[in-house]
Design a protein around this motif. Structure first.
Motif, PDB file in Angstrom:
ATOM      1  N   THR A 383      33.203   1.427  32.810  1.00 54.92           N
ATOM      2  CA  THR A 383      32.602   2.506  32.023  1.00 54.92           C
ATOM      3  C   THR A 383      31.271   2.063  31.434  1.00 54.92           C
ATOM      4  O   THR A 383      30.293   2.822  31.434  1.00 54.92           O
ATOM      5  CB  THR A 383      33.562   2.950  30.906  1.00 54.92           C
ATOM      6  OG1 THR A 383      34.790   3.398  31.487  1.00 54.92           O
ATOM      7  CG2 THR A 383      32.961   4.085  30.085  1.00 54.92           C
ATOM      8  N   PHE A 384      31.214   0.831  30.934  1.00 51.75           N
ATOM      9  CA  PHE A 384      29.975   0.263  30.394  1.00 51.75           C
ATOM     10  C   PHE A 384      28.897   0.241  31.475  1.00 51.75           C
ATOM     11  O   PHE A 384      27.759   0.670  31.259  1.00 51.75           O
ATOM     12  CB  PHE A 384      30.256  -1.147  29.881  1.00 51.75           C
ATOM     13  CG  PHE A 384      29.100  -1.811  29.185  1.00 51.75           C
ATOM     14  CD1 PHE A 384      29.060  -1.893  27.804  1.00 51.75           C
ATOM     15  CD2 PHE A 384      28.055  -2.387  29.905  1.00 51.75           C
ATOM     16  CE1 PHE A 384      28.005  -2.518  27.151  1.00 51.75           C
ATOM     17  CE2 PHE A 384      26.995  -3.000  29.275  1.00 51.75           C
ATOM     18  CZ  PHE A 384      26.973  -3.079  27.886  1.00 51.75           C
ATOM     19  N   ALA A 385      29.256  -0.252  32.664  1.00 48.77           N
ATOM     20  CA  ALA A 385      28.281  -0.388  33.749  1.00 48.77           C
ATOM     21  C   ALA A 385      27.757   0.962  34.213  1.00 48.77           C
ATOM     22  O   ALA A 385      26.550   1.134  34.444  1.00 48.77           O
ATOM     23  CB  ALA A 385      28.916  -1.137  34.921  1.00 48.77           C
ATOM     24  N   MET A 386      28.651   1.947  34.368  1.00 50.92           N
ATOM     25  CA  MET A 386      28.211   3.263  34.828  1.00 50.92           C
ATOM     26  C   MET A 386      27.281   3.916  33.815  1.00 50.92           C
ATOM     27  O   MET A 386      26.267   4.518  34.180  1.00 50.92           O
ATOM     28  CB  MET A 386      29.424   4.156  35.096  1.00 50.92           C
ATOM     29  CG  MET A 386      30.207   3.787  36.348  1.00 50.92           C
ATOM     30  SD  MET A 386      29.246   3.951  37.889  1.00 50.92           S
ATOM     31  CE  MET A 386      29.021   5.721  37.956  1.00 50.92           C
ATOM     32  N   ALA A 387      27.599   3.801  32.525  1.00 53.40           N
ATOM     33  CA  ALA A 387      26.729   4.377  31.497  1.00 53.40           C
ATOM     34  C   ALA A 387      25.362   3.711  31.519  1.00 53.40           C
ATOM     35  O   ALA A 387      24.319   4.385  31.476  1.00 53.40           O
ATOM     36  CB  ALA A 387      27.384   4.226  30.125  1.00 53.40           C
ATOM     37  N   GLU A 388      25.343   2.410  31.594  1.00 57.30           N
ATOM     38  CA  GLU A 388      24.086   1.655  31.619  1.00 57.30           C
ATOM     39  C   GLU A 388      23.207   2.082  32.787  1.00 57.30           C
ATOM     40  O   GLU A 388      21.992   2.289  32.632  1.00 57.30           O
ATOM     41  CB  GLU A 388      24.425   0.165  31.708  1.00 57.30           C
ATOM     42  CG  GLU A 388      23.263  -0.767  31.876  1.00 57.30           C
ATOM     43  CD  GLU A 388      23.714  -2.199  32.070  1.00 57.30           C
ATOM     44  OE1 GLU A 388      22.842  -3.074  32.144  1.00 57.30           O
ATOM     45  OE2 GLU A 388      24.942  -2.463  32.152  1.00 57.30           O
ATOM     46  N   MET A 389      23.813   2.248  33.964  1.00 58.10           N
ATOM     47  CA  MET A 389      23.029   2.600  35.144  1.00 58.10           C
ATOM     48  C   MET A 389      22.545   4.041  35.090  1.00 58.10           C
ATOM     49  O   MET A 389      21.417   4.345  35.497  1.00 58.10           O
ATOM     50  CB  MET A 389      23.850   2.324  36.408  1.00 58.10           C
ATOM     51  CG  MET A 389      24.021   0.830  36.677  1.00 58.10           C
ATOM     52  SD  MET A 389      24.758   0.443  38.289  1.00 58.10           S
ATOM     53  CE  MET A 389      26.481   0.828  38.000  1.00 58.10           C
ATOM     54  N   GLN A 390      23.382   4.962  34.585  1.00 56.78           N
ATOM     55  CA  GLN A 390      22.921   6.342  34.444  1.00 56.78           C
ATOM     56  C   GLN A 390      21.741   6.429  33.478  1.00 56.78           C
ATOM     57  O   GLN A 390      20.760   7.136  33.740  1.00 56.78           O
ATOM     58  CB  GLN A 390      24.061   7.238  33.952  1.00 56.78           C
ATOM     59  CG  GLN A 390      24.994   7.716  35.054  1.00 56.78           C
ATOM     60  CD  GLN A 390      26.004   8.717  34.548  1.00 56.78           C
ATOM     61  OE1 GLN A 390      27.017   8.358  33.954  1.00 56.78           O
ATOM     62  NE2 GLN A 390      25.738   9.994  34.779  1.00 56.78           N
ATOM     63  N   PHE A 391      21.829   5.737  32.359  1.00 56.75           N
ATOM     64  CA  PHE A 391      20.721   5.721  31.402  1.00 56.75           C
ATOM     65  C   PHE A 391      19.446   5.184  32.068  1.00 56.75           C
ATOM     66  O   PHE A 391      18.358   5.749  31.901  1.00 56.75           O
ATOM     67  CB  PHE A 391      21.063   4.846  30.203  1.00 56.75           C
ATOM     68  CG  PHE A 391      21.955   5.497  29.185  1.00 56.75           C
ATOM     69  CD1 PHE A 391      21.761   6.810  28.789  1.00 56.75           C
ATOM     70  CD2 PHE A 391      22.999   4.786  28.595  1.00 56.75           C
ATOM     71  CE1 PHE A 391      22.583   7.407  27.845  1.00 56.75           C
ATOM     72  CE2 PHE A 391      23.818   5.371  27.653  1.00 56.75           C
ATOM     73  CZ  PHE A 391      23.623   6.684  27.274  1.00 56.75           C
ATOM     74  N   ALA A 392      19.582   4.074  32.783  1.00 56.48           N
ATOM     75  CA  ALA A 392      18.406   3.427  33.382  1.00 56.48           C
ATOM     76  C   ALA A 392      17.723   4.353  34.384  1.00 56.48           C
ATOM     77  O   ALA A 392      16.496   4.505  34.368  1.00 56.48           O
ATOM     78  CB  ALA A 392      18.810   2.115  34.048  1.00 56.48           C
ATOM     79  N   ILE A 393      18.489   4.989  35.263  1.00 54.61           N
ATOM     80  CA  ILE A 393      17.903   5.864  36.273  1.00 54.61           C
ATOM     81  C   ILE A 393      17.204   7.046  35.606  1.00 54.61           C
ATOM     82  O   ILE A 393      16.065   7.397  35.945  1.00 54.61           O
ATOM     83  CB  ILE A 393      18.990   6.347  37.252  1.00 54.61           C
ATOM     84  CG1 ILE A 393      19.550   5.170  38.054  1.00 54.61           C
ATOM     85  CG2 ILE A 393      18.433   7.408  38.207  1.00 54.61           C
ATOM     86  CD1 ILE A 393      20.809   5.495  38.820  1.00 54.61           C
ATOM     87  N   ALA A 394      17.881   7.681  34.661  1.00 56.55           N
ATOM     88  CA  ALA A 394      17.314   8.857  34.006  1.00 56.55           C
ATOM     89  C   ALA A 394      16.028   8.519  33.263  1.00 56.55           C
ATOM     90  O   ALA A 394      15.014   9.223  33.383  1.00 56.55           O
ATOM     91  CB  ALA A 394      18.337   9.470  33.052  1.00 56.55           C
ATOM     92  N   MET A 395      16.027   7.446  32.499  1.00 60.73           N
ATOM     93  CA  MET A 395      14.863   7.118  31.680  1.00 60.73           C
ATOM     94  C   MET A 395      13.688   6.635  32.516  1.00 60.73           C
ATOM     95  O   MET A 395      12.526   6.919  32.209  1.00 60.73           O
ATOM     96  CB  MET A 395      15.253   6.082  30.624  1.00 60.73           C
ATOM     97  CG  MET A 395      16.202   6.640  29.558  1.00 60.73           C
ATOM     98  SD  MET A 395      16.662   5.427  28.291  1.00 60.73           S
ATOM     99  CE  MET A 395      15.080   5.196  27.453  1.00 60.73           C
ATOM    100  N   ILE A 396      13.966   5.910  33.588  1.00 64.08           N
ATOM    101  CA  ILE A 396      12.880   5.453  34.461  1.00 64.08           C
ATOM    102  C   ILE A 396      12.232   6.648  35.164  1.00 64.08           C
ATOM    103  O   ILE A 396      11.003   6.756  35.229  1.00 64.08           O
ATOM    104  CB  ILE A 396      13.398   4.415  35.476  1.00 64.08           C
ATOM    105  CG1 ILE A 396      13.741   3.109  34.751  1.00 64.08           C
ATOM    106  CG2 ILE A 396      12.346   4.145  36.560  1.00 64.08           C
ATOM    107  CD1 ILE A 396      14.454   2.080  35.614  1.00 64.08           C
ATOM    108  N   LEU A 397      13.056   7.579  35.662  1.00 63.97           N
ATOM    109  CA  LEU A 397      12.499   8.734  36.360  1.00 63.97           C
ATOM    110  C   LEU A 397      11.770   9.690  35.418  1.00 63.97           C
ATOM    111  O   LEU A 397      10.913  10.458  35.862  1.00 63.97           O
ATOM    112  CB  LEU A 397      13.605   9.481  37.111  1.00 63.97           C
ATOM    113  CG  LEU A 397      14.140   8.786  38.366  1.00 63.97           C
ATOM    114  CD1 LEU A 397      15.273   9.595  38.986  1.00 63.97           C
ATOM    115  CD2 LEU A 397      13.031   8.573  39.390  1.00 63.97           C
TER     116      LEU A 397
END
Length: 434
Positions: A383-397
């Motif tokens: 759950t930690f990893a999925m949240a971290e990756m969703q945040f990263a993709i959204a904020m970078i884009l």
């Protein structure tokens, strides 16, 4: 030697020639290679008590990484899982949302000069830096700019790099003092020194820091009331560093590689992010609505699972697929091949977000899909990893386009994790108004 040169190609050839269960001897270590989801479910779910983490592979891994949850065998594993579970409850993970987005923002701010100057970016290096900063902040509540934190993260980077080099060519034992082995052991000593110092400081601090380490230190065994020793805490820290840094960095690198090769996917992501966020920073409440963003991660994990090979050892005699499995047999499967099994995946080489649409109601994983393992030993940090990756993709884009410098395909390299065989270099284009 064929396995050493190209593990994925060798294992793929075995399955192609002999089918979904193969007996093979690798450097004096006999293995049973399995490649059918029913057989993996047999080991991870239906008969999981008979299959543990044992054999020479895990003996070496424990010597390097300690005996944390990631490496632990029964019966100690169950106690460790119960002690750690509260720290990784979904509600507790939600408290790290702001920490994650703050860290991502700081990395994006550091990219500003790169995008203004028109320079190129090494995606793997940047995703590794980002993931490591997040896990260090979550574990220790430390500012990544702190001198001790910098010393720690430098040691993690060196240790990971040298261990990957060793895994690629493990011909000379780590006890032999080659330059690379000396760098590895120096980095390990720094990690030990800093970790124990941070543990000491946490034990002396009367205030709740809210870090994962603080939560672990408060955990007590329900039967004995005993908590974790400093050595146990150190081992858990090492396990989380690897599982929470190297695997996330590898997955995010493949995410950007696949997005760069599929412009239509990038357009879908941008449209979704604009609609859900409207230019603001994401929160944990937004993640369920970032559906395409989650599907990109899930499909990337299917094609390029960081944990590409998994081992278990049979405790008692068993039978799999009609074949006897004597006690002590080492069983191996390759998630990279499993996730491409033609019986379970249509056109398995195709990058297709819509594969996971049908799961949105039940949110169960499809058969033959093991990015975080399965059964009782499902990765505690998923759950930690999925949240971290969703945040990263959204904020970078929201702020950038990552434009690949080369249109050439990149092959995977099976090391500690499934990494890109060559650097993914992009031109960083800053979006107007971001």
């Amino acid at each position: 030697m064929a396995f050493q040169r190209s593990p994925l190609a060798y294992l793929s050839e075995l399955v192609e020639e002999y089918g979904d269960i193969v007996s093979v001897d690798l450097v004096g270590m006999p293995f049973m290679l399995i490649n059918h989801p029913d057989d993996v479910d047999h080991i991870l779910k239906r008969h999981q008590r008979n299959y543990d983490r044992g054999g020479r592979t895990y003996t070496l891994a424990r010597a390097l990484f300690g005996n944390g949850l990631f490496m632990a065998a029964r019966p100690g594993w169950l106690r460790q899982r119960r002690l750690l579970q509260p720290a990784f409850h979904r509600q507790r993970i939600a408290t790290f949302g702001e920490l994650m987005t703050d860290t991502i923002k700081s990395v994006l701010d550091s990219w500003h000069q790169v995008s203004v100057g028109g320079a190129n970016l090494d995606v793997r290096a940047e995703m590794s830096r980002l993931a490591l900063r997040i896990v260090v902040r979550a574990l220790f509540d430390m500012d990544p700019a702190d001198a001790m934190a910098r010393r720690f993260t430098d040691a993690v980077a060196t240790s990971t790099r040298e261990m990957s080099a060793y895994v690629q060519f493990p011909l000379v034992p780590l006890s032999v003092p080659t330059p690379g082995h000396r760098r590895f052991h120096r980095a390990q000593r720094v990690l030990d020194e800093v970790t124990y110092e941070i543990i000491r400081r946490h034990r002396q601090d009367e205030h709740d820091r809210g870090s994962l380490l603080a939560m672990m230190m408060r955990a007590q065994d329900a039967d004995t009331g005993v908590g974790m020793t400093d050595t146990e805490l150190r081992d858990e820290v090492f396990a989380m560093l690897f599982a929470g840094h190297e695997t996330t960095a590898s997955t995010l690198t493949w995410v950007w590689y696949l997005i760069g090769r599929h412009p239509a996917v990038e357009q879908r992501l941008r449209a979704e992010i604009d609609q859900v966020l409207g230019g603001r920073r994401p929160t944990m409440d937004d993640l369920p609505w970032l559906v395409h963003t989650r599907h990109v991660i899930e499909e990337t994990l299917r094609l390029y699972p960081p944990a590409w090979q998994i081992f278990r050892q049979a405790g008692e005699d068993d039978e799999i697929g009609g074949y006897p499995i004597p006690a002590g047999t080492n069983v191996l499967w390759c998630s990279y091949l499993m996730h491409r099994h033609k019986q379970y995946w249509d056109d398995p080489e195709r990058f297709d977000l819509d594969r996971f649409n049908e799961l949105d109601n039940g949110r169960g994983d499809p058969a033959g899909y093991y990015p975080f393992g399965a059964g009782p030993r499902l990765c505690i940090g998923n759950t930690f990893a999925m949240a971290e990756m969703q945040f990263a993709i959204a904020m970078i884009l929201q702020r950038h386009r990552l434009v690949p410098i080369s249109g050439k395909s990149i092959e995977p390299s099976a090391l500690l994790t499934l990494v890109a065989a060559r650097p993914l270099v992009v031109r960083l284009d800053r979006l107007v108004g971001s």
